[in-house]
Motif scaffolding. Sequence first.
Motif, mmCIF file in Angstrom:
data_model
loop_
_atom_site.group_PDB
_atom_site.id
_atom_site.type_symbol
_atom_site.label_atom_id
_atom_site.label_comp_id
_atom_site.label_asym_id
_atom_site.label_seq_id
_atom_site.Cartn_x
_atom_site.Cartn_y
_atom_site.Cartn_z
ATOM 1 N N VAL A 133 0.869 -1.184 0.157
ATOM 2 C CA VAL A 133 0.014 0.137 0.111
ATOM 3 C C VAL A 133 0.901 1.102 0.195
ATOM 4 O O VAL A 133 2.055 1.205 -0.018
ATOM 5 N N SER A 137 -1.046 4.888 3.961
ATOM 6 C CA SER A 137 -2.293 4.168 3.648
ATOM 7 C C SER A 137 -2.590 3.626 5.152
ATOM 8 O O SER A 137 -2.075 3.229 5.994
ATOM 9 N N ILE A 139 -4.726 0.997 5.294
ATOM 10 C CA ILE A 139 -5.095 -0.330 5.251
ATOM 11 C C ILE A 139 -3.911 -1.126 6.072
ATOM 12 O O ILE A 139 -3.047 -1.201 5.905
ATOM 13 N N ASP A 144 -9.590 -5.028 5.836
ATOM 14 C CA ASP A 144 -9.522 -3.437 5.299
ATOM 15 C C ASP A 144 -9.950 -3.399 3.862
ATOM 16 O O ASP A 144 -10.489 -2.210 3.418
ATOM 17 N N LEU A 145 -9.642 -4.265 3.079
ATOM 18 C CA LEU A 145 -9.938 -4.282 1.615
ATOM 19 C C LEU A 145 -11.257 -4.149 1.049
ATOM 20 O O LEU A 145 -11.519 -3.698 0.052
ATOM 21 N N ASN A 146 -12.257 -4.645 1.654
ATOM 22 C CA ASN A 146 -13.612 -4.562 1.408
ATOM 23 C C ASN A 146 -14.033 -3.166 0.976
ATOM 24 O O ASN A 146 -13.951 -2.485 1.753
ATOM 25 N N LYS A 148 -12.606 -1.942 -1.188
ATOM 26 C CA LYS A 148 -11.430 -0.824 -1.802
ATOM 27 C C LYS A 148 -11.057 -1.410 -3.045
ATOM 28 O O LYS A 148 -11.403 -2.689 -3.371
ATOM 29 N N ASN A 149 -10.309 -0.594 -3.818
ATOM 30 C CA ASN A 149 -9.848 -0.996 -5.076
ATOM 31 C C ASN A 149 -8.444 -1.892 -4.983
ATOM 32 O O ASN A 149 -7.438 -1.184 -4.670
ATOM 33 N N LEU A 150 -8.475 -3.178 -5.301
ATOM 34 C CA LEU A 150 -7.450 -3.992 -4.949
ATOM 35 C C LEU A 150 -6.745 -4.471 -6.384
ATOM 36 O O LEU A 150 -7.486 -4.929 -7.305
ATOM 37 N N ALA A 170 -13.956 -6.915 -2.072
ATOM 38 C CA ALA A 170 -13.075 -5.772 -2.647
ATOM 39 C C ALA A 170 -13.260 -5.620 -3.841
ATOM 40 O O ALA A 170 -13.790 -6.660 -4.793
ATOM 41 N N ASP A 191 -6.002 0.847 -4.416
ATOM 42 C CA ASP A 191 -5.637 1.202 -3.057
ATOM 43 C C ASP A 191 -4.540 0.259 -2.580
ATOM 44 O O ASP A 191 -3.815 0.457 -1.597
#
Length: 279
Positions: A133, A137, A139, A144-146, A148-150, A170, A191
């Motif tokens: 990250v 960040s 995260i 924490d990724l739900n 978010k753009n992964l 995510a 992210d």
Amino acid sequence: MKLRKVTAASAAVLALALTATACGSDDKDSDSGSSGGGKIKVGIKYDQPGLGLKEPDGSFSGFDVDVATYVAKELGYEPNQIQFVETKSADRENALARGDVKFITATYSINDERKKKVDFAGPYLLAHQDLLVKADSKIAAGEDLNGKNLCSVSGSTSAQNVKNKIAPKANLRTYSGYSECLAGLQSGAVDALTTDDSILAGFAAQDKYKGQFKLVGEKLSNENYGIGVKKGDKATVDKINAALEKMVSDGSWQKAVDKNFGPANYKNEEAPKIGVIVK
Ligand code: GLU
């Protein structure tokens, strides 16, 4: 004058014949990944610093490259007889099935799904899925990724793990290589980038990215790196396993670790035992 013309014509015929011969042996190469001409084709990654990297001058570096070079030597090939071929994550099974390469040393995790299509020697390294990250960040864990753009790479275990267990909600974007994900992380389009900590450490340590990124430090999975070979090629698996055992016992494995992971300050696990998969 006439004579000169004839000579030129025969030279052209001769040149054609030579080209045809060269093409013929190339075709043979691609059947098996090796050839009577004394070359061996080996699949690696081209964009993973510390593991498999094609340098601007055309040379190759990284732990996978050193493992491949050691193994090839044990199979009877000097470094100048190795032809490295790029095998991206999603291409690996097909490259082996087609016979494009003799073996693949490309951060290639052993798992049951892949074992239906290819055979593996090893493992030769144990890595863990982690997150990269931006340095500032918030995260701090997989959950924490739900939302978010992964970013991850298609055909990788990392992308599968996100969908199946780590963060099913995510927004997962899959690209064909990790360098594209890294560009997305830098621009803010994504992210976080997820894959093996070994790979992420190599990226974070690049001069051009110094101080920009951090590894979250989660061990989200066990990634047992194997050397992929064509399904059914037990003779090659056995030879590669013997080479890997020798590489560890003569100290070359540790040397390759220090050389390639030292600069990234990657704290790797100790050498795995051949045939022992950490679940
Ligand atoms: N080791 C994982 C895999 O085999 C992730 C790294 C990669 O994409 O090569 O899929």
